[in-house]
Design a protein around this motif. Structure first.
Motif, PDB file in Angstrom:
ATOM      1  N   MET A   1       0.851  -1.185   0.000  1.00 12.76           N
ATOM      2  CA  MET A   1       0.000   0.000   0.000  1.00 12.76           C
ATOM      3  C   MET A   1       0.886   1.233   0.000  1.00 12.76           C
ATOM      4  O   MET A   1       1.835   1.346   0.766  1.00 12.76           O
ATOM      5  N   ALA A   2       0.593   2.172  -0.862  1.00 10.33           N
ATOM      6  CA  ALA A   2       1.394   3.382  -0.971  1.00 10.33           C
ATOM      7  C   ALA A   2       0.663   4.562  -0.336  1.00 10.33           C
ATOM      8  O   ALA A   2      -0.554   4.580  -0.235  1.00 10.33           O
ATOM      9  N   LEU A   3       1.447   5.531   0.082  1.00  4.99           N
ATOM     10  CA  LEU A   3       0.871   6.756   0.641  1.00  4.99           C
ATOM     11  C   LEU A   3       0.379   7.644  -0.498  1.00  4.99           C
ATOM     12  O   LEU A   3       0.935   7.615  -1.600  1.00  4.99           O
ATOM     13  N   VAL A   4      -0.615   8.441  -0.234  1.00  3.70           N
ATOM     14  CA  VAL A   4      -1.079   9.393  -1.240  1.00  3.70           C
ATOM     15  C   VAL A   4      -0.028  10.485  -1.403  1.00  3.70           C
ATOM     16  O   VAL A   4       0.633  10.886  -0.444  1.00  3.70           O
ATOM     17  N   LYS A   5       0.147  10.945  -2.621  1.00  7.16           N
ATOM     18  CA  LYS A   5       1.154  11.979  -2.868  1.00  7.16           C
ATOM     19  C   LYS A   5       0.637  13.358  -2.476  1.00  7.16           C
ATOM     20  O   LYS A   5       1.396  14.192  -2.016  1.00  7.16           O
ATOM     21  N   LYS A   6      -0.670  13.568  -2.659  1.00 12.41           N
ATOM     22  CA  LYS A   6      -1.240  14.857  -2.308  1.00 12.41           C
ATOM     23  C   LYS A   6      -1.195  15.047  -0.798  1.00 12.41           C
ATOM     24  O   LYS A   6      -1.702  14.221  -0.042  1.00 12.41           O
ATOM     25  N   GLY A   7      -0.574  16.109  -0.359  1.00 16.60           N
ATOM     26  CA  GLY A   7      -0.490  16.406   1.064  1.00 16.60           C
ATOM     27  C   GLY A   7       0.705  15.790   1.756  1.00 16.60           C
ATOM     28  O   GLY A   7       0.941  16.043   2.928  1.00 16.60           O
ATOM     29  N   SER A   8       1.469  14.966   1.042  1.00 15.13           N
ATOM     30  CA  SER A   8       2.651  14.374   1.667  1.00 15.13           C
ATOM     31  C   SER A   8       3.861  15.266   1.402  1.00 15.13           C
ATOM     32  O   SER A   8       3.828  16.149   0.544  1.00 15.13           O
ATOM     33  N   ARG A   9       4.913  15.029   2.146  1.00 17.62           N
ATOM     34  CA  ARG A   9       6.130  15.832   2.024  1.00 17.62           C
ATOM     35  C   ARG A   9       7.318  14.916   1.783  1.00 17.62           C
ATOM     36  O   ARG A   9       7.343  13.787   2.249  1.00 17.62           O
ATOM     37  N   LEU A  10       8.292  15.437   1.069  1.00 20.59           N
ATOM     38  CA  LEU A  10       9.515  14.684   0.825  1.00 20.59           C
ATOM     39  C   LEU A  10      10.567  15.067   1.852  1.00 20.59           C
ATOM     40  O   LEU A  10      10.636  16.218   2.284  1.00 20.59           O
ATOM     41  N   ILE A  11      11.391  14.097   2.229  1.00 19.11           N
ATOM     42  CA  ILE A  11      12.486  14.336   3.149  1.00 19.11           C
ATOM     43  C   ILE A  11      13.624  13.406   2.746  1.00 19.11           C
ATOM     44  O   ILE A  11      13.384  12.260   2.345  1.00 19.11           O
ATOM     45  N   THR A  12      14.847  13.902   2.812  1.00 16.42           N
ATOM     46  CA  THR A  12      16.008  13.093   2.483  1.00 16.42           C
ATOM     47  C   THR A  12      16.756  12.760   3.767  1.00 16.42           C
ATOM     48  O   THR A  12      17.111  13.660   4.531  1.00 16.42           O
ATOM     49  N   VAL A  13      16.987  11.462   3.979  1.00 18.11           N
ATOM     50  CA  VAL A  13      17.695  10.977   5.159  1.00 18.11           C
ATOM     51  C   VAL A  13      18.819  10.064   4.678  1.00 18.11           C
ATOM     52  O   VAL A  13      18.557   9.088   3.963  1.00 18.11           O
ATOM     53  N   ASN A  14      20.046  10.393   5.039  1.00 15.56           N
ATOM     54  CA  ASN A  14      21.214   9.603   4.640  1.00 15.56           C
ATOM     55  C   ASN A  14      21.270   9.384   3.132  1.00 15.56           C
ATOM     56  O   ASN A  14      21.592   8.299   2.661  1.00 15.56           O
ATOM     57  N   GLY A  15      20.892  10.421   2.356  1.00 16.19           N
ATOM     58  CA  GLY A  15      20.965  10.342   0.902  1.00 16.19           C
ATOM     59  C   GLY A  15      19.802   9.638   0.231  1.00 16.19           C
ATOM     60  O   GLY A  15      19.776   9.491  -0.983  1.00 16.19           O
ATOM     61  N   THR A  16      18.822   9.187   0.996  1.00 15.75           N
ATOM     62  CA  THR A  16      17.654   8.498   0.449  1.00 15.75           C
ATOM     63  C   THR A  16      16.424   9.368   0.664  1.00 15.75           C
ATOM     64  O   THR A  16      16.227   9.906   1.744  1.00 15.75           O
ATOM     65  N   THR A  17      15.596   9.474  -0.375  1.00 16.56           N
ATOM     66  CA  THR A  17      14.400  10.307  -0.291  1.00 16.56           C
ATOM     67  C   THR A  17      13.194   9.473   0.126  1.00 16.56           C
ATOM     68  O   THR A  17      12.946   8.401  -0.414  1.00 16.56           O
ATOM     69  N   TYR A  18      12.469  10.005   1.093  1.00 21.47           N
ATOM     70  CA  TYR A  18      11.261   9.376   1.617  1.00 21.47           C
ATOM     71  C   TYR A  18      10.100  10.351   1.488  1.00 21.47           C
ATOM     72  O   TYR A  18      10.285  11.555   1.379  1.00 21.47           O
ATOM     73  N   ARG A  19       8.891   9.802   1.538  1.00 21.16           N
ATOM     74  CA  ARG A  19       7.659  10.601   1.549  1.00 21.16           C
ATOM     75  C   ARG A  19       6.996  10.339   2.888  1.00 21.16           C
ATOM     76  O   ARG A  19       6.925   9.200   3.334  1.00 21.16           O
ATOM     77  N   TRP A  20       6.502  11.387   3.535  1.00 20.33           N
ATOM     78  CA  TRP A  20       5.829  11.211   4.821  1.00 20.33           C
ATOM     79  C   TRP A  20       4.571  12.065   4.868  1.00 20.33           C
ATOM     80  O   TRP A  20       4.457  13.077   4.160  1.00 20.33           O
ATOM     81  N   CYS A  21       3.623  11.635   5.674  1.00 22.47           N
ATOM     82  CA  CYS A  21       2.391  12.419   5.798  1.00 22.47           C
ATOM     83  C   CYS A  21       1.708  12.152   7.134  1.00 22.47           C
ATOM     84  O   CYS A  21       1.876  11.102   7.737  1.00 22.47           O
ATOM     85  N   LEU A  22       0.984  13.153   7.561  1.00 16.32           N
ATOM     86  CA  LEU A  22       0.122  13.080   8.748  1.00 16.32           C
ATOM     87  C   LEU A  22      -1.302  12.896   8.255  1.00 16.32           C
ATOM     88  O   LEU A  22      -1.663  13.391   7.194  1.00 16.32           O
ATOM     89  N   ARG A  23      -2.093  12.243   9.035  1.00 17.20           N
ATOM     90  CA  ARG A  23      -3.513  12.141   8.736  1.00 17.20           C
ATOM     91  C   ARG A  23      -4.133  13.512   8.991  1.00 17.20           C
ATOM     92  O   ARG A  23      -3.972  14.086  10.064  1.00 17.20           O
ATOM     93  N   LYS A  24      -4.833  14.052   7.994  1.00 17.41           N
ATOM     94  CA  LYS A  24      -5.393  15.405   8.123  1.00 17.41           C
ATOM     95  C   LYS A  24      -6.451  15.486   9.224  1.00 17.41           C
ATOM     96  O   LYS A  24      -6.446  16.401  10.028  1.00 17.41           O
TER      97      LYS A  24
END
Length: 109
Positions: A1-24
């Motif tokens: 299951m993937a996270l929705v892209k709308k409303g999520s944010r990108l963050i780079t940790v140790n050179g790897t990009t992740y997407r994170w989100c809070l439940r609105k």
């Protein structure tokens, strides 16, 4: 299951990009400040195991208007590092990886 892209944010940790989100909107228990705020993370390019992090603060949109602090990118990055250290593999398929950081959370009465 993937996270929705709308409303999520990108963050780079140790050179790897992740997407994170809070439940609105809060869940019922979060709305009543019976359970703390959670957020989810996934690898930005190859979604796999999703780390779900439970914080020690109330959801900002709780119905009792109890103020919590903002989830900062540094907190998200630290949580991602902790999940990786504890064996989470966000690029491999698998069930959600739960990280409980709710020590200190006080539910309302």
């Amino acid at each position: 299951m993937a996270l929705v892209k709308k409303g999520s944010r990108l963050i780079t940790v140790n050179g790897t990009t992740y997407r994170w989100c809070l439940r609105k909107r809060p869940t019922y228990d979060q709305g009543l400040v019976q359970s703390p705020l959670t957020f989810a993370v996934e690898h930005a390019d190859t979604p796999g195991t999703i780390p779900v992090i439970t914080t020690d603060q109330p959801h900002p949109s709780n119905w009792l208007e109890i103020q919590g602090s903002t989830v900062l990118p540094t907190q998200v990055a630290d949580s991602i590092r902790t999940t990786l250290t504890n064996g989470c593999s966000p690029m491999s398929p698998g069930p959600p990886f739960f990280l409980d950081q709710s020590v200190g959370f006080v539910p309302s009465h």
